[in-house]
Scaffold this motif. Structure first.
Motif, short mmCIF file in Angstrom:
data_model
loop_
_atom_site.label_atom_id
_atom_site.label_comp_id
_atom_site.label_asym_id
_atom_site.label_seq_id
_atom_site.Cartn_x
_atom_site.Cartn_y
_atom_site.Cartn_z
N ARG A 194 2.53 97.95 4.03
CA ARG A 194 3.40 98.33 2.90
C ARG A 194 4.72 97.59 2.88
NH1 ARG A 194 2.49 104.95 3.27
NH2 ARG A 194 0.29 104.92 2.61
N SER A 195 4.88 96.63 3.76
CA SER A 195 6.18 95.93 3.88
C SER A 195 6.42 94.94 2.75
CB SER A 195 6.23 95.18 5.21
OG SER A 195 5.29 94.11 5.22
N LYS A 222 10.07 90.25 7.32
CA LYS A 222 10.56 89.25 6.37
C LYS A 222 11.29 88.12 7.10
CE LYS A 222 10.90 92.10 2.20
NZ LYS A 222 11.79 92.73 1.20
N ARG A 243 10.35 102.45 8.72
CA ARG A 243 9.66 101.50 7.85
C ARG A 243 10.58 100.37 7.39
NH1 ARG A 243 6.87 103.05 1.99
NH2 ARG A 243 6.57 100.90 1.29
N ASP A 244 11.82 100.67 7.05
CA ASP A 244 12.76 99.64 6.59
C ASP A 244 13.00 98.59 7.66
OD1 ASP A 244 12.92 100.92 4.20
OD2 ASP A 244 14.88 101.86 4.57
N MET A 262 2.79 100.66 8.01
CA MET A 262 4.10 100.16 7.57
C MET A 262 4.07 98.64 7.36
SD MET A 262 6.96 102.43 9.62
CE MET A 262 6.10 102.73 11.17
N ILE A 263 3.31 97.93 8.18
CA ILE A 263 3.18 96.47 8.00
C ILE A 263 2.49 96.18 6.66
CG2 ILE A 263 2.02 94.40 8.88
CD1 ILE A 263 2.38 95.59 11.72
N ILE A 291 10.87 97.73 10.07
CA ILE A 291 9.65 96.91 10.14
C ILE A 291 9.68 95.84 9.05
CG2 ILE A 291 7.16 96.93 9.69
CD1 ILE A 291 7.50 97.98 12.37
N THR A 292 10.02 96.28 7.83
CA THR A 292 10.05 95.35 6.69
C THR A 292 11.09 94.26 6.92
OG1 THR A 292 9.36 97.08 5.16
CG2 THR A 292 10.45 95.17 4.21
N GLU A 293 12.26 94.64 7.35
CA GLU A 293 13.35 93.69 7.58
C GLU A 293 12.95 92.63 8.62
OE1 GLU A 293 17.79 93.69 9.59
OE2 GLU A 293 17.04 95.56 8.73
#
Length: 493
Positions: free
Chosen positions: A23-24, A117, A109-110, A20-21, A112-114
């Motif tokens: 693909r972030s 960032k 996943r969302d 997930m990291i 992780i991305t948030e």
């Protein structure tokens, strides 16, 4: 960001977080995995981690203890706690110890991305602030090194605001200042040095005393380095800097890989020192300038080679060498100014006597430069001689234009090569010989036609034409009218 650490005892979850990291969309150079807190703590001690994702419940050392113990490390990562719902109370306790974010399992996943960032923006902002602070800090350090009048208040300000950025404050260790001539393509070092580029033509490194050998093997592998004696604290920085510059000059002059301040130099017999001293006296200094104005090229090269030889052997000090070179360029400029102006760029380059790695390289360039200057001076002298000869030629033509005159007669009179005379005459007068002689003759013919009653045939002979018809044709081609028409027009006025 550079490095993310994932600490999770369950392999599938750990690898899922890693994926997930990746693909972030947040750029991450390296992701490190650990299956317990104990292993993670060792990683944090060894290298700088930007962000850490850690589970709470793990064998050997759990997340709570990991977060608590890592606070003593040099670099503490921004930390995200991961736990099940039942561990929420533990997560709250971790957040009191600096944990920035909290994620519930199963991790989305969302989320992780948030979080990535958000933390990446924080890291980038902190790095920009650090760069700005470092830039101002370097300016202050540069000022401290270069200017002797720094006040106690200024020193105290530098110590309070910027000392944490510089190597000499780490544990109160001694530091040394290393100096090497500036290199445009030098890579900024990865090691923990304080690096200042192009300070008065040199690159400056400030490093803990014990790490000097690392520097000599890497950044200074090309050699010719000056190294100060050990110092402590910001207040001694200018002294250390001046020592390193002086040692750099010594390394340059002796063609040595490096010279440390305070190290003993080889004893030189007094007799050799006295002989070398003769090359630095007023008479020898002026000889090096005046010989340039002669055609004695071999002598010029010889006396300069001897001078450089004595400098390299240490029998002429680097300070005396610098003084002699400054005197030479000053006097050279005064005497040969007009010749040097055309090569201003080269002259400026040679005047920078310590810009090269060592005196061996500079000597080669200097001898070539002196050869070119001497050629220019000789050429200028030859040009002056030619100019004087052309003045004689013009005077001879003016006096003898009425005789049977041609270029061979004049060049023989001056003892000059026929072709050289032809070229030099045109360069000097702007006209070839035939036209120049014709113009003088026509000018005199017009004077005689307008101011005397002489017959045209007599005027023809008076200005150097035995054939009257040739004279009349030449006059008309030159003036647009015949001699008789010219006289008539002049009389009408």
């Amino acid at each position: 960001m550079k490095t993310v650490l994932v600490v999770e005892d369950e392999k599938l979850i750990r690898q899922g977080i890693k994926t997930m990291i990746r693909r972030s969309g947040v750029p991450v150079e390296m992701i490190i995995e650990c299956n317990n807190g104990e292993a993670a703590l060792e990683v944090i001690k060894e290298q700088q981690i930007d962000v850490m994702f850690t589970d709470i419940r793990m064998p050997k050392m759990d997340g709570i203890e990991l977060v608590r113990k890592m606070q003593t490390c040099e670099h503490v990562p921004l930390t995200v706690a991961i736990s099940g719902y039942d561990d929420f109370s533990y997560a709250v306790d971790m957040m009191r110890n600096g944990v920035r974010e909290y994620l519930l399992k199963p991790v989305e996943r969302d989320k992780i991305t948030e979080i990535l960032k958000k933390l990446n923006e924080e890291i980038e902002s902190a790095r920009e602030q650090e760069k700005t602070k470092q830039k101002f800090g370097y300016q202050q350090i540069k000022h401290l090194m270069l200017f002797p009048g720094t006040t106690e208040e200024e020193i105290a300000m530098i110590e309070s605001q910027y000392a944490d950025q510089f190597v000499w404050e780490l544990g109160g260790e001694n530091y040394v200042v290393c100096c090497q001539n500036h290199k445009e393509d030098r890579m900024i070092p990865e090691e923990k040095y304080t690096f200042l580029s192009d300070i008065e033509g040199n690159d400056i490194f400030i490093i803990e005393e014990g790490k000097t050998d690392i520097l000599l093997r890497n950044e200074f592998s090309q050699g010719y380095v000056g190294i100060s004696s050990p110092h402590q604290g910001i207040r001694e920085l200018r002294t250390a800097y001046l020592e390193s510059v002086q040692m750099r000059k010594k390394a340059f002059c002796r063609n040595l890989a490096w010279v440390r301040s305070g190290e003993e130099t080889e004893h030189i017999p007094e007799k050799l020192m006295e002989e070398a001293k003769k090359l630095t006296g007023e008479e020898a200094r002026m000889q090096r300038v005046q010989v340039l104005g002669t055609e004695r090229k071999e002598e010029t090269q010889k006396i300069w080679k001897q001078f450089f030889f004595e400098v390299e052997k240490g029998r002429i000090s680097e300070d005396t060498y610098e003084e002699c070179m400054k005197d030479f360029f000053t006097e050279e400029r005064k005497i040969y100014r007009s010749i040097l102006e055309s090569g201003e760029k080269i002259w400026k380059e040679m005047e920078n006597i310590f810009a090269d790695d060592c005196i061996g390289i500079y000597e080669e360039k200097m001898l070539h430069y002196l050869g070119e200057v001497q050629e220019s001076i000789i050429g200028q002298f030859d040009a002056n001689k030619n100019s004087h000869k052309m003045q004689q030629a013009v005077a001879y033509i003016t006096k003898n234009y009425a005789s049977d005159l041609n270029m061979a007669v004049v060049s023989n009179y001056l003892s000059m090569n026929y072709s050289l005379f032809s070229y030099s005459f045109k360069q000097y007068t702007g006209s070839n010989f035939v036209n120049y002689l014709k113009d003088i003759r026509m000018k005199e013919a017009k004077r005689l036609l307008g101011g005397t009653d002489m017959r045209i045939v007599d005027i023809s002979r008076a200005v150097g034409y035995e054939n009257e018809k040739h004279f009349m044709k030449t006059f008309k081609n030159s003036c647009g009218v015949s001699p008789s028409e010219y006289r008539k027009n002049m009389n009408c006025e």
